[in-house]
Enzyme design. Structure first.
Site, PDB file in Angstrom:
ATOM      1  N   ALA A  47      29.759  45.118  34.120  1.00 30.05           N
ATOM      2  CA  ALA A  47      30.274  45.216  32.741  1.00 30.05           C
ATOM      3  C   ALA A  47      29.920  43.950  31.963  1.00 30.05           C
ATOM      4  CB  ALA A  47      31.778  45.463  32.762  1.00 30.05           C
ATOM      5  N   ARG A  48      30.774  42.952  32.042  1.00 32.23           N
ATOM      6  CA  ARG A  48      30.520  41.663  31.390  1.00 32.23           C
ATOM      7  C   ARG A  48      31.102  40.557  32.257  1.00 32.23           C
ATOM      8  NH1 ARG A  48      27.130  43.668  29.141  1.00 32.23           N
ATOM      9  NH2 ARG A  48      26.670  43.866  26.922  1.00 32.23           N
ATOM     10  N   GLU A  50      24.866  33.434  30.506  1.00 33.17           N
ATOM     11  CA  GLU A  50      23.615  34.039  30.979  1.00 33.17           C
ATOM     12  C   GLU A  50      22.410  33.333  30.384  1.00 33.17           C
ATOM     13  OE1 GLU A  50      23.747  38.307  30.522  1.00 33.17           O
ATOM     14  OE2 GLU A  50      25.419  38.481  31.894  1.00 33.17           O
ATOM     15  N   HIS A 100      21.378  40.683  35.069  1.00 34.55           N
ATOM     16  CA  HIS A 100      21.734  41.622  33.989  1.00 34.55           C
ATOM     17  C   HIS A 100      20.691  42.748  33.880  1.00 34.55           C
ATOM     18  CE1 HIS A 100      24.155  41.893  29.988  1.00 34.55           C
ATOM     19  NE2 HIS A 100      23.793  43.096  30.405  1.00 34.55           N
ATOM     20  N   ALA A 133      20.859  47.915  32.498  1.00 33.49           N
ATOM     21  CA  ALA A 133      20.211  48.851  31.568  1.00 33.49           C
ATOM     22  C   ALA A 133      18.704  48.875  31.752  1.00 33.49           C
ATOM     23  CB  ALA A 133      20.544  48.440  30.140  1.00 33.49           C
TER      24      ALA A 133
HETATM   25  N1  LIG Z   1      25.059  45.546  32.984  1.00 36.13           N
HETATM   26  C1  LIG Z   1      24.492  46.241  32.048  1.00 36.13           C
HETATM   27  O1  LIG Z   1      23.305  46.138  31.786  1.00 36.13           O
HETATM   28  C2  LIG Z   1      25.329  47.186  31.256  1.00 36.13           C
HETATM   29  C3  LIG Z   1      24.786  48.398  30.801  1.00 36.13           C
HETATM   30  C4  LIG Z   1      25.592  49.256  30.063  1.00 36.13           C
HETATM   31  C5  LIG Z   1      26.905  48.901  29.784  1.00 36.13           C
HETATM   32  N2  LIG Z   1      27.370  47.709  30.199  1.00 36.13           N
HETATM   33  C6  LIG Z   1      28.740  47.302  29.952  1.00 36.13           C
HETATM   34  O2  LIG Z   1      29.595  48.199  30.633  1.00 36.13           O
HETATM   35  C7  LIG Z   1      30.835  48.297  29.962  1.00 36.13           C
HETATM   36  C8  LIG Z   1      31.202  49.758  29.777  1.00 36.13           C
HETATM   37  O3  LIG Z   1      30.241  50.423  28.980  1.00 36.13           O
HETATM   38  P1  LIG Z   1      30.514  51.936  28.558  1.00 36.13           P
HETATM   39  O4  LIG Z   1      29.290  52.414  27.902  1.00 36.13           O
HETATM   40  O5  LIG Z   1      31.067  52.699  29.684  1.00 36.13           O
HETATM   41  O6  LIG Z   1      31.644  51.706  27.472  1.00 36.13           O
HETATM   42  P2  LIG Z   1      32.781  52.726  27.074  1.00 36.13           P
HETATM   43  O7  LIG Z   1      33.313  52.244  25.787  1.00 36.13           O
HETATM   44  O8  LIG Z   1      32.292  54.118  27.158  1.00 36.13           O
HETATM   45  O9  LIG Z   1      33.899  52.528  28.197  1.00 36.13           O
HETATM   46  C9  LIG Z   1      34.716  51.419  28.280  1.00 36.13           C
HETATM   47  C10 LIG Z   1      36.083  51.887  28.759  1.00 36.13           C
HETATM   48  O10 LIG Z   1      36.870  50.756  29.012  1.00 36.13           O
HETATM   49  C11 LIG Z   1      38.184  51.079  28.652  1.00 36.13           C
HETATM   50  N3  LIG Z   1      38.998  49.885  28.515  1.00 36.13           N
HETATM   51  C12 LIG Z   1      39.153  49.100  27.419  1.00 36.13           C
HETATM   52  N4  LIG Z   1      40.013  48.120  27.693  1.00 36.13           N
HETATM   53  C13 LIG Z   1      40.420  48.280  28.987  1.00 36.13           C
HETATM   54  C14 LIG Z   1      41.314  47.583  29.844  1.00 36.13           C
HETATM   55  N5  LIG Z   1      41.963  46.515  29.425  1.00 36.13           N
HETATM   56  N6  LIG Z   1      41.493  48.063  31.091  1.00 36.13           N
HETATM   57  C15 LIG Z   1      40.826  49.152  31.521  1.00 36.13           C
HETATM   58  N7  LIG Z   1      39.977  49.855  30.740  1.00 36.13           N
HETATM   59  C16 LIG Z   1      39.773  49.420  29.496  1.00 36.13           C
HETATM   60  C17 LIG Z   1      38.020  51.895  27.398  1.00 36.13           C
HETATM   61  O11 LIG Z   1      39.159  52.697  27.168  1.00 36.13           O
HETATM   62  C18 LIG Z   1      36.807  52.724  27.707  1.00 36.13           C
HETATM   63  O12 LIG Z   1      37.163  53.980  28.247  1.00 36.13           O
HETATM   64  C19 LIG Z   1      30.657  47.515  28.674  1.00 36.13           C
HETATM   65  O13 LIG Z   1      31.148  46.218  28.882  1.00 36.13           O
HETATM   66  C20 LIG Z   1      29.160  47.438  28.510  1.00 36.13           C
HETATM   67  O14 LIG Z   1      28.776  46.340  27.744  1.00 36.13           O
HETATM   68  C21 LIG Z   1      26.620  46.846  30.950  1.00 36.13           C
HETATM   69  O1  LIG Z   2      25.761  46.415  27.043  1.00 33.45           O
HETATM   70  C1  LIG Z   2      24.671  46.826  27.403  1.00 33.45           C
HETATM   71  O2  LIG Z   2      24.096  47.775  26.855  1.00 33.45           O
HETATM   72  C2  LIG Z   2      24.028  46.212  28.580  1.00 33.45           C
HETATM   73  O3  LIG Z   2      24.676  45.058  28.960  1.00 33.45           O
HETATM   74  C3  LIG Z   2      22.559  46.035  28.462  1.00 33.45           C
HETATM   75  O4  LIG Z   2      22.214  44.815  27.890  1.00 33.45           O
HETATM   76  P1  LIG Z   2      20.664  44.516  27.632  1.00 33.45           P
HETATM   77  O5  LIG Z   2      20.247  45.394  26.503  1.00 33.45           O
HETATM   78  O6  LIG Z   2      20.590  43.074  27.287  1.00 33.45           O
HETATM   79  O7  LIG Z   2      19.945  44.862  28.879  1.00 33.45           O
END
Ligand SMILES: NC(=O)c1ccc[n+]([C@@H]2O[C@H](COP(=O)([O-])OP(=O)(O)OC[C@H]3O[C@@H](n4cnc5c(N)ncnc54)[C@H](O)[C@@H]3O)[C@@H](O)[C@H]2O)c1
Ligand SMILES: O=C(O)[C@H](O)COP(=O)(O)O
Length: 611
Positions: A298-299, A328, A347, A350
């Site tokens: 996530a983050r 990062e 990271h 995606a």
């Molecule tokens: N590593 C990567 O490259 C990558 C890729 C895609 C997404 N992400 C990250 O993954 C995370 C989720 O993305 P997503 O697309 O599923 O988002 P999303 O908005 O669909 O889902 C996030 C969920 O978290 C819930 N939430 C909010 N606060 C909360 C809390 N305190 N406790 C528990 N749940 C809580 C929300 O209700 C929501 O359902 C984001 O942080 C996004 O930036 C990272």
């Molecule tokens: O929040 C996101 O969509 C992911 O963390 C992906 O990040 P990036 O586009 O830097 O790969």
């Protein structure tokens, strides 16, 4: 007739007209808007309508050709198809790895900025843009690197690409889960170092183990589906997730404490927000089952990394698999990164070919749409409004702004605006009438002529609040067909003096009302006087005692001055009593013409208004 522009108008704030003498910018009290419950429904789908076509390449090219090509700055690597789409519409400047200073220097030269997670779009960036930047496109999900409040204050729309990398992130979480459980990375490094350590890398099985998904959104629910396929028991914690969605894939939603204290594996999938920052700290780790394994795609900021290191060292956490970090890239000597029980990736959640192409196209379409003036379905800091709704309301959008513009020009110097009421008369169920755009356009009409602010759909509520402008809305439910969305819009400015007494209602507020007739906005009421004049060009309002010959006299003055009258209407209270003459003229009259009108016998007062 100027009806083709309003949608562009919603996003493209325009330079304000100079402050007219005699009006005042001292707006008072606070805003009070009734809540709307349309958001969920409007989020459902943003379909392009004929009036507002989607950004196919042909349409995009045509629009760009007609309006001059905007410039888009792309600061991180984007999929080729998305770049190509952007280039079909705009001049694209790809400049990677900019320093903060370089970004600030470039941003005032562009209309849109496209970033991924590595570019920090701070308040300073919006300030450096000096009003030109209209849209920031985040090619991905997380918008924690964009200062949304600063964007909103600057009237800059922020859009993201929330769906195209969901599966990639979920697959990466599952990859890390399996790799961690079987020590894949450590064993790989060991073998490549010339060792053959079979007993050192005995792993743990996944089947029958409990996985807690923290944040059951798009990525979290996809991870859950996949983990169930691996034979894991999946529970989830998400205070905002619908129970039905979880139940549909066989997942129980549980409390935070239950999730972390019963899980063998914990996978983090919530956004980084003020309330999730360092949510996983010493106290949280202390509640976990000894030997728990943690995955974070996530983050990095949701974990207190020093606390995680302590939990790894004392054995509370057996292993961690991390794709994201507080900083990062993390420091080269990071103890967490080098910990033998930690598996790391830079990271990469995606980073699949498919996801990057999808994200690039998704963000290019959103940015092009925003530059064309459409409201993107993925707007993060503006109301999402269906294209059909926009199309239907477009003449009312023009009307709302013109009424605001008219009303504020009727205010006498020094009296200050104490509050605004917008009254919509409509036969349509209030739940089926989304007036947020109309409210924003009334605010735009009122604020722009008396300030240097520019107002658009993104910042209208913020600007109103900043200026202490209290805007309230009221609906009058009419009998009749709900086919026509709105019968009339009335704008009232309370407790002000007017430079044109005829515009004051019996209650003492400035009151103007308009309707849309044949697609054209008309002014239909000024104070207590009914009129009917098309709201185009400029307007002269004259108050006189109703008697024959005055229309001819004023008309001949305008004719002599070569001023073309496009519309004229007289409204009177009763024969021989007070009357108002509303005259629409194409050009702006000079001082001499206005003086002659003022000197016309029986004209008691007049005002010239720019629309
Ligand atoms: N590593 C990567 O490259 C990558 C890729 C895609 C997404 N992400 C990250 O993954 C995370 C989720 O993305 P997503 O697309 O599923 O988002 P999303 O908005 O669909 O889902 C996030 C969920 O978290 C819930 N939430 C909010 N606060 C909360 C809390 N305190 N406790 C528990 N749940 C809580 C929300 O209700 C929501 O359902 C984001 O942080 C996004 O930036 C990272
Ligand atoms: O929040 C996101 O969509 C992911 O963390 C992906 O990040 P990036 O586009 O830097 O790969």
């Amino acid at each position: 007739m100027a009806l083709a522009t309003p949608l562009r108008h919603l996003l493209a704030g325009q330079p304000a007209a100079p402050e007219p003498t005699g009006t005042t910018a001292s707006l008072t009290t606070q805003r009070a808007f009734p809540p709307h419950n349309h958001r969920g429904r409007l989020r459902a789908r943003f379909a392009a309508s004929p009036a507002s076509p989607g950004p196919t390449r042909d349409v995009a090219t045509a629009a760009a050709g007609a309006a001059g090509r905007p410039t888009v700055l792309v600061t991180e690597k984007l999929g080729a198809a998305g770049l190509e789409l952007l280039r079909s519409f705009a001049n694209v400047d790809c400049a990677y790895e900019l320093t903060a200073e370089e970004l600030r220097a470039k941003v005032s030269l562009v209309d849109a900025l496209v970033v991924r997670s590595a570019t920090r779009v701070s308040r300073e960036v919006f300030e450096a843009a000096r009003g030109r930047l209209r849209v920031v496109g985040r090619a991905g999900v997380g918008i924690d690197n964009v200062d949304l409040q600063a964007a909103t204050e600057a009237g800059c729309l922020v859009v993201n690409a929330p769906t195209a990398n969901t599966v990639a992130a979920a697959e990466h979480a599952v990859a890390l889960l399996a790799a961690m459980a079987r020590n894949v990375a450590q064993a790989d490094a060991s073998l490549k170092a010339g060792k053959w350590q079979r007993s050192k890398f005995v792993g743990v099985s996944l089947v029958g183990k409990t996985l807690a998904i923290m944040g059951f959104g798009k990525v979290g629910s996809e991870v859950a589906r996949r983990a169930k396929g691996l034979g894991m028991d999946v529970i989830a914690h998400d205070p905002y997730a619908p129970v039905d969605r979880a139940r549909a894939i066989g997942v129980d939603l549980v409390s935070f404490d239950e999730a972390i204290s019963t899980a063998d594996f914990i996978s983090l999938h919530m956004p980084l927000t003020p309330s999730t920052t360092k949510l996983f700290d010493d106290e949280t780790f202390a509640k976990m089952t000894k030997g728990v394994r943690i995955i974070n795609v996530a983050r990095g900021g949701v974990v207190d990394e020093e606390a995680l290191l302590r939990a790894l060292d004392n054995g509370t956490v057996a292993q961690a698999a991390l794709d994201v970090f507080f900083e990062e890239p993390p420091p080269k000597d990071s103890k967490l990164v080098h910990h033998e029980n930690v598996t790391v990736t830079p990271h990469l959640g995606a980073s699949t070919t498919e996801a990057q192409e999808g994200v690039a196209i998704e963000i290019a379409e959103a940015v092009i749409g925003a530059l064309k003036g459409d409201l993107a379905a993925t707007a993060v800091n503006a109301p999402m409004v269906l294209a059909e709704v926009l199309s239907e309301l477009s003449p009312y959008i023009v009307l709302a702004e013109k009424l605001g513009r008219l009303a504020v020009q009727l205010v006498a110097g020094g009296s200050g605006i104490k509050g605004v009421k917008v009254v919509y008369s409509s036969a349509r169920d209030p739940d089926d009438l989304d007036t947020r755009i109309l409210r924003a356009m009334v605010t735009k009409g009122i604020v722009e002529p008396i300030s240097s602010a520019f107002v658009n759909i993104v910042n209208a509520d913020y600007v109103a609040k900043q200026r202490g402008l209290r805007v309230v809305e009221e609906r009058i439910l009419l009998d009749g067909s709900p086919e026509v969305p709105i019968s009339s819009i009335q704008v009232q400015l309370a407790n002000v003096e007017s430079k044109f007494a005829g515009a004051l209602s019996d209650e003492g507020d400035i009151r103007v009302e308009g309707k849309v007739k044949d697609g054209t906005p008309h002014l239909t009421l000024v104070g207590p006087f009914s009129v009917d004049v098309s709201l185009e060009g400029n307007l002269i309002l004259c108050r006189q005692v109703d008697q024959p010959g005055i229309i001819g006299k004023v008309g001949s003055i305008l004719g002599k001055m070569n001023l073309n009258v496009n519309f004229m209407s007289v409204g009177r209270i009763a024969p021989g009593k007070q009357a108002i003459m509303a005259i629409g003229i194409d050009e702006e009259p000079d001082k001499e013409a206005l003086k002659l009108i003022g000197e016309t016998p029986s004209v008691q007062e007049f005002v010239f208004l720019k629309l």
